[in-house]
Design a protein around this motif. Structure first.
Motif, short mmCIF file in Angstrom:
data_model
loop_
_atom_site.label_atom_id
_atom_site.label_comp_id
_atom_site.label_asym_id
_atom_site.label_seq_id
_atom_site.Cartn_x
_atom_site.Cartn_y
_atom_site.Cartn_z
N PRO A 1 0.82 -1.21 0.00
CA PRO A 1 0.00 0.00 0.00
C PRO A 1 0.86 1.26 0.00
CG PRO A 1 0.25 -0.77 2.23
CD PRO A 1 1.08 -1.70 1.37
N GLY A 2 0.23 2.36 -0.25
CA GLY A 2 0.93 3.63 -0.18
C GLY A 2 0.11 4.76 -0.76
N MET A 3 0.70 5.96 -0.73
CA MET A 3 0.00 7.15 -1.21
C MET A 3 0.92 8.00 -2.07
SD MET A 3 -2.11 8.50 2.12
CE MET A 3 -0.59 8.73 3.04
N ASP A 4 0.28 8.79 -2.91
CA ASP A 4 1.00 9.74 -3.76
C ASP A 4 0.93 11.12 -3.11
OD1 ASP A 4 1.81 9.87 -7.00
OD2 ASP A 4 1.21 11.78 -6.11
N HIS A 5 2.02 11.88 -3.22
CA HIS A 5 2.04 13.19 -2.56
C HIS A 5 1.15 14.22 -3.26
CE1 HIS A 5 5.20 13.52 -5.65
NE2 HIS A 5 4.95 14.81 -5.66
N ALA A 6 0.74 13.92 -4.52
CA ALA A 6 -0.27 14.73 -5.22
C ALA A 6 0.05 16.21 -5.18
CB ALA A 6 -1.65 14.46 -4.61
N GLY A 7 1.10 16.59 -5.91
CA GLY A 7 1.64 17.94 -5.84
C GLY A 7 0.64 19.06 -5.84
N ILE A 8 -0.09 19.23 -6.95
CA ILE A 8 -1.00 20.37 -7.06
C ILE A 8 -2.14 20.26 -6.05
CG2 ILE A 8 -2.64 21.53 -8.58
CD1 ILE A 8 -0.93 20.77 -10.92
N ALA A 9 -2.75 19.08 -5.95
CA ALA A 9 -3.90 18.92 -5.06
C ALA A 9 -3.54 19.24 -3.62
CB ALA A 9 -4.44 17.49 -5.17
N THR A 10 -2.41 18.71 -3.17
CA THR A 10 -2.02 18.93 -1.78
C THR A 10 -1.64 20.37 -1.53
OG1 THR A 10 -1.20 16.65 -1.75
CG2 THR A 10 -0.56 18.07 0.08
N GLN A 11 -0.90 20.96 -2.46
CA GLN A 11 -0.52 22.37 -2.30
C GLN A 11 -1.76 23.25 -2.24
OE1 GLN A 11 3.07 23.77 -4.07
NE2 GLN A 11 2.15 25.67 -4.78
N ASN A 12 -2.75 22.95 -3.08
CA ASN A 12 -3.98 23.74 -3.07
C ASN A 12 -4.71 23.63 -1.73
OD1 ASN A 12 -3.65 24.69 -5.65
ND2 ASN A 12 -5.08 23.26 -6.59
N VAL A 13 -4.75 22.42 -1.17
CA VAL A 13 -5.42 22.22 0.12
C VAL A 13 -4.77 23.08 1.19
CG1 VAL A 13 -5.79 20.57 1.99
CG2 VAL A 13 -6.30 19.91 -0.36
N VAL A 14 -3.46 23.04 1.26
CA VAL A 14 -2.76 23.79 2.31
C VAL A 14 -2.85 25.29 2.05
CG1 VAL A 14 -0.53 24.14 3.46
CG2 VAL A 14 -1.23 21.84 2.75
N GLU A 15 -2.81 25.70 0.80
CA GLU A 15 -2.97 27.12 0.50
C GLU A 15 -4.35 27.63 0.90
OE1 GLU A 15 -0.60 29.07 -2.82
OE2 GLU A 15 -1.07 27.13 -3.73
N ARG A 16 -5.37 26.81 0.73
CA ARG A 16 -6.71 27.21 1.17
C ARG A 16 -6.77 27.35 2.68
NH1 ARG A 16 -8.58 23.75 -3.09
NH2 ARG A 16 -8.82 22.01 -1.63
N GLU A 17 -6.07 26.46 3.39
CA GLU A 17 -6.01 26.57 4.85
C GLU A 17 -5.32 27.87 5.27
OE1 GLU A 17 -7.28 24.46 7.25
OE2 GLU A 17 -8.33 23.58 5.54
N TRP B 1 5.84 24.26 -5.06
CA TRP B 1 6.84 24.11 -3.99
C TRP B 1 6.77 22.72 -3.36
CZ3 TRP B 1 6.32 29.39 -0.96
CH2 TRP B 1 6.87 30.41 -1.76
N TRP B 2 5.63 22.05 -3.48
CA TRP B 2 5.46 20.75 -2.86
C TRP B 2 5.73 19.67 -3.90
CZ3 TRP B 2 5.54 17.86 1.20
CH2 TRP B 2 4.85 16.65 1.28
N GLY B 3 6.76 18.87 -3.67
CA GLY B 3 7.10 17.81 -4.60
C GLY B 3 8.60 17.56 -4.61
N HIS B 4 9.02 16.68 -5.50
CA HIS B 4 10.45 16.42 -5.66
C HIS B 4 11.07 17.54 -6.48
CE1 HIS B 4 8.89 12.23 -4.99
NE2 HIS B 4 9.93 12.21 -4.20
N ARG B 5 11.94 18.29 -5.84
CA ARG B 5 12.53 19.43 -6.53
C ARG B 5 13.52 18.94 -7.60
NH1 ARG B 5 14.74 24.79 -3.35
NH2 ARG B 5 15.18 26.08 -5.20
N ILE B 6 13.49 19.57 -8.74
CA ILE B 6 14.36 19.15 -9.84
C ILE B 6 15.82 19.28 -9.40
CG2 ILE B 6 15.17 19.81 -12.14
CD1 ILE B 6 12.27 20.30 -12.88
#
Length: 906
Positions: free
Chosen positions: A94-110, A420-425
């Motif tokens: 099992p596991g999860m994806d960090h979901a760059g845009i979706a997760t960043q949007n959630v935290v930005e809304r908070e 900003w959220w994700g694996h930086r190049i």
């Protein structure tokens, strides 16, 4: 597996509640399975055992369980549970994806709730805040997976931003970069003006929207040409007009220039085969900076790339429209063109597909941007070859053409995201323009700056089948469980995720043998979950079903069984609430049958006795066939047929017939009862094991009760039924049988299919079914006892007279017997005395009314079929329908007249 002693005695004393209540069972059993480590894989355990592994398609850390997940997980769990029971060393990771845009949007809304933006925090503090959110609020879907019954190995849970997976990302990026397969360039990409980032194709959802198609005249006089567009605002960046090279209408224009309205610029007319001469005017405007097709035309003809819309969707072209939002500029530009007499035609409304950001629903803007790309040509070829040469099989096979259509025509993949959220190049820039890719364990020189972009989430999830197993290290898990056995996923992401895992798996493992480099052996594709009418589920349509609501109401087993029962290979899966109710009823039916068996001493103690009744032989013969059928359906990923096979065997044959037939020998006691108890236990045991992958909770509860276990044993690791011939021995008791001496089989090994027993029980079932129908036609209630005489005339069914009477509620005549109705079925004559049992007058009136209706139907159908005009003009299907109606009505007349004749006088 060790069998407990005195199993039969303890099973008889088990106290199962009168009905199955999933909420009382599911949580308790799941925690027992986890604490016992039944889902934990061990790569070193018995290395001779075959392995079977699945890595779960990682849900987004922001996600919650929806019907698509529930279907996907139910299929995977069914596969893994069966292989576990078959003795494989199984791993479902099992596991999860960090979901760059979706997760960043959630935290930005908070943050926005507190009046803050990510820029107020700065990059490092913002990323820390996202990690905090992930630990506190993310991943609730993992708990929901437990409710569904997912038998995943929680000790191996992975997250795409874990240290080990991050190391894998850096490793493969550097290798691809050094091999010239990753590059940076200005290309046309999908851009979200709200999220301010490039988007992958799968992050763009296309919807049909009403717009306006405007035809505009470029140039004047003989040097004019008309083009049509729905995006007038982009004309400010036009670099050419294109026509097809074979279009005679515009051959004289190719190579000339026309004036671009509102700008004063002159642009060339070019010939390009991409243009469809049959669409619109056959001439198209070319805006290389704001359309992917135009970008390619621009490259072929060396046209300038003029960006006129910025990253916020604002017009940047100098002039009266400077600073306008793109959607404000559109009507303003059309109005200005109309004033100049340039608008030739306007079509409104004009419906066309418009791309939207999947995360925020903003209209996507195609624009040229400096981004990082993967050069996919050699990787895509390898991915196609692996399927063509059979190293990877796509199920169902007809889906392979979709796969090839994608990998054979794949464009370079934009992998950079302005987040900003994700694996930086991992690319650093020196003060004098130096560029260096920094791999794991390496560091950039002091004073250098890292690229600000992060990688597309699909980049890290493309490594999922091997990064989760420890790559780039040579771990035990990687050696034992890679390649994974099967990837289960929806056909809708065949192109985006599956193809990318194939490309990266083959590249990362290129030093391995060819058949070990692939990320999975099979790709099992399923469709989308839809409503009962086949419509896509959406909030706007109001037809979304939350699987957790079903689990609360009907239980996890019913939810899973409903989904799997509709899961034909590659096909969409319709679902409805009443189907879930039906699955709940099925679980209850199984529960009640098991209670009956246990209350009547069903046992697994000792071998099957040789002296079995015809009913015993029949149900065991059917059980062997069903086992083989279920195996075949599992191997073909046809879960719908596997469920249908088990449903009808369990309900129609075991519960409705065998259990009823078993009541006779159970009541007799002695050897017949002992044999039936053993067969009851055998069939129930095998049936529960066959159903376990689909319905894990109810089968575990019943199997444990049947085996008299204290919980130390589990159906989770019970052997999968192999369909082999059961052991045959003499019955332990020497007590003579008191009835049915001719129904017991000879003490020899029977074939897989006992044709004699099946034929005899089939005849018995026809007899009972027809008499039940006759009783119903006579107005008798199902549970109503009626006096009847049975004449078997040498039929082998005479041995089943007691069972026939029990099933049909027929008492034996006592004293003078005067039948009022009779029928002959399967050479058996049944004479019934219905006097005083039914209201003859009311029944005669009902039958007379039905007879009149049938005769009227016959007259109507005959008139139509005798009408020459109707027969000459009506479609064949309509004529055939009328013939069928005539045939049915004529049969109804015969039946009803017979029923009336059989009624007693009165």
């Amino acid at each position: 597996m060790k069998e407990p002693k005195d199993r039969g005695e303890r099973a008889a004393d088990v106290d199962l509640s009168s009905q199955y209540t999933p909420a009382d069972v599911e949580g308790r059993l799941y925690e027992r399975w986890i604490s016992a480590g039944l889902f934990t894989a061990d790569p070193e355990r018995n290395s001779a055992r075959p392995h079977f592994s699945i890595v779960i398609p990682p849900p987004n850390v922001t996600g919650s369980l929806h019907m698509g997940h529930a279907l996907d997980h139910s299929i995977q769990d069914a596969l893994i549970r069966r292989r576990r029971m078959q003795g494989h060393e199984t791993l479902w990771l099992p596991g999860m994806d960090h979901a760059g845009i979706a997760t960043q949007n959630v935290v930005e809304r908070e943050l926005a709730k507190d009046g803050l933006s990510r820029h107020d925090l700065g990059r490092e503090a913002f990323v820390d805040r996202v990690w905090q959110w992930k630990e506190e609020s993310g991943g609730r879907i993992l708990g929901q997976m437990r409710r569904l019954g997912d038998s995943v190995d929680w000790s191996r849970e992975r997250f795409t931003m874990d240290a080990g997976l991050s190391r894998a990302v850096l490793t493969i990026f550097k290798r691809l970069y050094e091999d010239g397969l990753i590059y940076r360039a200005e290309r046309i990409i999908n851009w979200c003006p709200r999220c301010l980032t490039a988007l992958s194709d799968i992050e763009v959802e296309h919807e049909d929207r009403e717009g306006e198609l405007v035809s505009i005249r470029y140039g004047s006089g003989d040097d004019s040409i008309v083009v049509a567009t729905t995006r007038a605002e982009t004309m400010l960046g036009d670099a050419a007009v294109a026509v097809h090279p074979d279009d005679e209408r515009y051959r004289h224009m190719v190579g000339r220039e026309v004036e671009l309205p509102l700008t004063g610029r002159r642009i060339p007319v070019v010939a390009d085969e991409h243009v469809d001469p049959a669409f619109g005017t056959g001439a198209v405007k070319v805006t290389p900076a704001h359309d992917p097709n135009d970008f390619e035309i621009g490259r072929r003809h060396s046209l300038p790339t003029l960006t006129v819309i910025d990253e916020h969707g604002v017009i940047t072209a100098h002039g009266p429209f400077l600073g306008l939002d793109r959607f404000e500029a559109r009507p303003a530009i059309v109005a200005a063109l109309r004033e100049e007499g340039r608008v030739v035609k306007e079509v409104r409304p004009y419906e066309h597909a418009v791309g939207h950001c999947q995360r925020c629903a903003t209209v996507v803007e195609p624009r040229v941007s400096l981004q990082w790309f993967v050069r996919v040509a050699p990787l895509a070829k390898a991915a196609g070859d692996a399927v063509r040469d059979g190293r990877v099989r796509i199920q169902p096979p007809e889906m392979a053409s979709r796969y090839f259509a994608w990998v054979d025509n794949m464009h370079d993949w934009c992998i950079s995201r302005q987040l900003w959220w994700g694996h930086r190049i991992p690319v650093w820039y020196g003060p004098d323009g130096e560029v260096r890719c920094v791999g794991p364990g390496e560091s950039a020189p002091e004073g250098w700056t890292q690229d600000t972009d992060v990688l597309d989430t699909w980049f890290s999830s493309a490594l999922w089948p091997f990064s989760t197993l420890g790559w780039p290290e040579e771990t035990g898990d990687l050696r034992r469980f890679y390649p994974t056995s099967v990837l289960v996923t929806g056909y809708d992401i065949l192109f985006f995720w599956v193809a990318r895992m194939m490309m990266f798996g083959l590249y990362a493992m290129k030093d391995e043998a060819a058949d070990r480099a692939v990320p999975f052996r099979e790709i099992a594709l399923h469709g989308m979950v839809r409503d009962r009418f086949g419509k896509k589920m959406s909030k706007s349509a109001g037809n979304v079903i939350d699987p957790l609501d079903w689990i609360d109401e009907y239980g996890a087993d019913a939810t899973r069984f409903t989904l799997l029962r509709g899961a034909n290979p590659g096909g969409d899966v319709p679902v409805a609430e009443d189907w879930a109710q039906g699955s709940r009823n099925f679980c209850n039916k199984l529960w009640n049958a098991a209670r009956f068996a246990l209350m009547n001493g069903a046992t697994l103690d000792g071998p099957l006795p040789a002296g079995r009744s015809v009913a015993d032989r029949w149900i065991l013969s059917r059980l062997r066939q069903v086992t083989a059928e279920v195996d075949r359906h599992f191997d073909n990923y046809d879960f719908a047929k596997a469920c249908e096979t088990l449903y009808h065997f369990a309900w129609d044959e075991f519960c409705d017939w065998y259990v009823e037939l078993a009541k006779v020998p159970l009541a007799q006691g002695g050897a017949p009862a002992a044999a039936t108890r053993r067969v009851l236990g055998e069939v129930l045991d095998v049936l529960l094991r066959l159903l376990h992958p689909m319905t894990p909770f109810v089968t575990e509860e019943l199997w444990t009760a049947l085996h008299g276990s204290d919980g130390s044993e589990s159906i989770v690791v019970a052997p999968w039924p192999a369909g082999e011939e059961p052991e045959t021995t003499e019955p332990e008791t020497t007590e003579p049988q008191t009835t049915e001496p001719q129904t017991t089989e000879p003490q020899t090994t029977e074939p897989v299919v006992d044709t004699a027993a099946e034929a005899e029980i089939t005849s018995l079932r026809r007899l009972v079914t027809e008499v039940r129908r006759f009783r119903s036609d006579q107005g008798l209630k199902p549970g109503q006892w009626v006096t009847a005489a049975l004449e078997f005339a040498g039929s082998p069914l005479a041995a089943h007279e007691e069972a026939v009477r029990l099933l049909l509620r027929l008492t034996e005549p006592a004293g003078e017997f005067v039948p009022t109705a009779s029928l002959v079925v399967e050479a058996v004559t049944v004479r019934l005395d219905t006097a005083g049992v039914i209201d003859v007058k009311a029944e005669r009136a009902r039958l007379a009314k039905d007879l009149a209706a049938a005769r009227k139907e016959v007259d109507h159908a005959r008139r139509k079929l005798g009408n020459e005009a109707f027969m000459a003009k009506a479609p064949e299907a309509v004529i055939a329908k009328n013939r069928d109606r005539l045939e049915q009505a004529e049969a109804d007349i015969i039946r009803l007249e017979g029923q009336l004749a059989s009624l007693p006088a009165g």
